[in-house]
Design a protein around this motif. Structure first.
Motif, PDB file in Angstrom:
ATOM      1  N   LYS A 225       0.799  -1.224   0.000  1.00  0.00           N
ATOM      2  CA  LYS A 225       0.000   0.000   0.000  1.00  0.00           C
ATOM      3  C   LYS A 225       0.829   1.271   0.000  1.00  0.00           C
ATOM      4  CE  LYS A 225      -3.704   0.202   2.358  1.00  0.00           C
ATOM      5  NZ  LYS A 225      -4.903   0.153   3.165  1.00  0.00           N
ATOM      6  N   SER A 226       2.120   1.155   0.288  1.00  0.00           N
ATOM      7  CA  SER A 226       2.932   2.357   0.515  1.00  0.00           C
ATOM      8  C   SER A 226       3.471   2.950  -0.788  1.00  0.00           C
ATOM      9  CB  SER A 226       4.104   2.017   1.435  1.00  0.00           C
ATOM     10  OG  SER A 226       4.977   3.124   1.495  1.00  0.00           O
ATOM     11  N   ALA A 227       3.386   4.284  -0.897  1.00  0.00           N
ATOM     12  CA  ALA A 227       3.886   4.984  -2.089  1.00  0.00           C
ATOM     13  C   ALA A 227       5.308   5.499  -1.891  1.00  0.00           C
ATOM     14  CB  ALA A 227       2.964   6.157  -2.420  1.00  0.00           C
ATOM     15  N   MET A 228       5.931   5.198  -0.742  1.00  0.00           N
ATOM     16  CA  MET A 228       7.286   5.686  -0.471  1.00  0.00           C
ATOM     17  C   MET A 228       8.284   5.060  -1.456  1.00  0.00           C
ATOM     18  SD  MET A 228       9.209   7.439   1.680  1.00  0.00           S
ATOM     19  CE  MET A 228      10.966   7.543   2.020  1.00  0.00           C
ATOM     20  N   PRO A 229       9.024   5.881  -2.215  1.00  0.00           N
ATOM     21  CA  PRO A 229       9.969   5.325  -3.192  1.00  0.00           C
ATOM     22  C   PRO A 229      11.145   4.620  -2.519  1.00  0.00           C
ATOM     23  CG  PRO A 229       9.492   7.634  -3.677  1.00  0.00           C
ATOM     24  CD  PRO A 229       8.958   7.351  -2.295  1.00  0.00           C
TER      25      PRO A 229
END
Lengths: 259, 274
Positions: A225-229
């Motif tokens: 779910k995480s959008a952290m690159p």
């Protein structure tokens, strides 16, 4: 005025006491249980943490069991205890309010049972509950690393510049997680000003999260779910350490230490 | 006096009854966490995004972000949020996207994304995760250019590929500054390896992507490829057929309780008259 009021309260209490004496074991038991409930629910939380509902239920159930045992010690007391209940339910020689009260009980009891049954059998139509761990344990190699970059004003300044370029679109120019790209993502980007985020963490932890990104999280962190690159693919370590410095300074937080 | 009391009883009884009747029907308010596709009778507006039937479906609205997760990123996008409606008839599902876009351009596009199978997949094309074994994603990609919807799969960047068997139909219509795009497919297909399988009653993950294909003065497209508006995972559910068993059990329980009362009171009366 005050004395008058106190007097009235005293008379009311006395009257209540007389009524209680007349009412016998059953009335006393009811008063005791109600009083206990009010005490556990409303008075006790004034001095300590509120009790969970199931603990209150347990206490009251114990009290009721005790009262029934006490009320049925002898055959006379049994009659005294159950008499009012039997008279009330059998409905003999009842008039007015008592008659209505009996009718109400006889109608409400089955409805209550029906309602309980319904709420316990109806399937839930809410989305699955998500127990996402926000700060899961980092892999061993990212525990206890210290920032190798000297904490000079120039390095902090450079860190803030890098933050503005790479991190602020999501984490916000004010370090509050409200960047222009933050809205479409769930979970939302971390708010570094919130004392529950980077102030609770060591620099080593941030180094892990920035380098490995959302996809580096363990299963309890719900990496899908995480959008952290995954910044290790794009930024050198030295920049990551400087960004960490700039982040703490800009958010007016200090890294957690074990000293 | 007696009449008044009777009225009072009636009122209290009525209040309690109405609580019992209203409460079970009042489901959770339309939180924009999930798209709920209602079960409907008759044909679905599977290729008609402007059908009147869509007005009966309640929309969920999701914010969109510029794609900043991997290169090439984009700083700002045209579409800030998307309204999503759904319905199904027990065999097929239709999903309608509706979003504001000031210009109709040949390269406008929109896509839905789902996880395939039981494995979790990252919302960015099912890219690999370090500590979790991920699965593929199924992408339904509508393009204004050819008016078609491509049924695709990906498991990691650079792996996006059209399926050999195309199952998804639909249509996009541009009206008054708004795109309405409908996607439809049968709830289940035989291909569990590549296609999302939709079982009524089950919550599955869904994500959205939208491209404003406007041509800039430089000749380049404003948004294309990885430069697009995206969302992360939300939920989708095809609503199950209504289940009345809860009412049946409640009626049974009421019957039992009444019977219990009857027996107890009869016994009490007998005991006292003896």
């Amino acid at each position: 005025m005050k004395a008058g009021l106190l007097g009235k309260v005293g008379i009311a209490l006395k009257k209540g006491g007389v009524l209680l004496d007349k009412g016998g074991v059953l009335a006393k038991g009811v008063v005791l249980v109600v009083g206990m409930y009010l005490f556990l629910k409303f008075i006790l939380p004034l001095v300590t943490a509120p009790l969970p509902a199931n603990l209150i239920f347990l206490y009251l159930a114990l009290a009721v069991a005790g009262i029934i045992i006490f009320g049925t010690l002898s055959s006379e007391s049994t009659e005294e205890f159950f008499g009012p209940i039997v008279r009330f339910l059998s409905g003999e020689r009842q008039t007015g309010p008592m008659k209505i009260a009996r009718l109400l009980v006889l109608v409400l009891f089955p409805l209550l049972v029906g309602w309980q049954t319904y709420t316990n059998t109806v399937p839930s139509d809410a989305p699955p509950a998500e127990n996402r761990t926000i700060h899961p344990a980092p892999p061993g190699e990212f525990v206890g690393l210290s920032n190798p970059i000297p904490n000079t004003p120039e390095n902090v300044m450079m860190g803030k510049g890098l933050f503005a370029a790479f991190c602020s679109p999501c984490h916000g120019g004010n370090f509050d997680g409200k960047g222009i790209a933050s809205k479409g993502f769930d979970p939302p980007p971390a708010n570094f000003v919130d004392p529950g985020t980077i102030a609770q963490l060591q620099e080593s932890y941030l180094f892990w999260r920035i380098k490995k990104g959302g996809v580096g999280l363990p299963v309890e962190g719900m990496p899908w779910k995480s959008a952290m690159p995954r910044w290790e693919l794009e930024l050198p370590d030295e920049w990551v350490w400087k960004i960490i410095m700039g982040e703490y300074d800009g958010a007016h937080q200090k890294p957690r230490t074990w000293e | 006096m007696n009449r008044m009391n009777g009225l009072g009883v009636g009122m209290i009884g009525g209040m309690i009854l109405s609580v019992g009747i209203i409460a079970p029907g009042a489901s959770v308010a339309q939180e924009s966490v999930a798209v709920r596709a209602a079960l409907v009778q008759g044909p679905l507006p599977a290729e008609d995004p402007t059908a009147a039937a869509w007005n009966t479906a309640s929309p969920a609205e999701f914010p969109m972000s510029p794609q900043v997760h991997w290169p090439t990123r984009i700083g700002e996008v045209t579409v800030k949020s998307v309204k999503v409606r759904g319905m199904h008839d027990g065999t097929s599902v239709a999903i309608l996207l509706e979003y504001a876009d000031p210009t109709e351009d040949p390269h406008d596009a929109a896509a839905l994304e789902f996880m395939v199978g039981d494995k979790k997949a990252h919302f960015a094309h099912g890219q690999p995760m370090a500590q979790v074994e991920g699965g593929p994603v199924n992408i339904w990609h509508w393009k204004k250019a050819n008016g078609k919807i491509l049924d695709m799969n990906a498991q990691g960047f650079g792996t996006l590929k059209a399926q050999a068997r195309q199952d998804v139909k639909g249509k996009g219509v541009y009206q008054n500054g708004t795109w309405k795009v409908v996607f439809s497919r049968s709830l289940s297909t035989g291909d569990v390896e590549h296609d999302v399988q939709i079982k009524p009653g089950e919550f599955i993950n869904i994500a959205f992507a939208i491209w404003d294909g406007k041509k800039l003065e430089s000749g380049e497209l404003k948004e294309s490829g990885s430069q697009k508006a995206v969302s992360s995972w939300w939920y989708f559910r095809a609503e199950p057929p209504p289940d009345y068993s809860g009412y049946l059990y409640a009626v049974l329980a009421i019957g039992l309780a009444v019977g219990f009362q009857f027996v107890v009171i009869r016994k009490l009366k007998k005991g006292r008259s003896a």
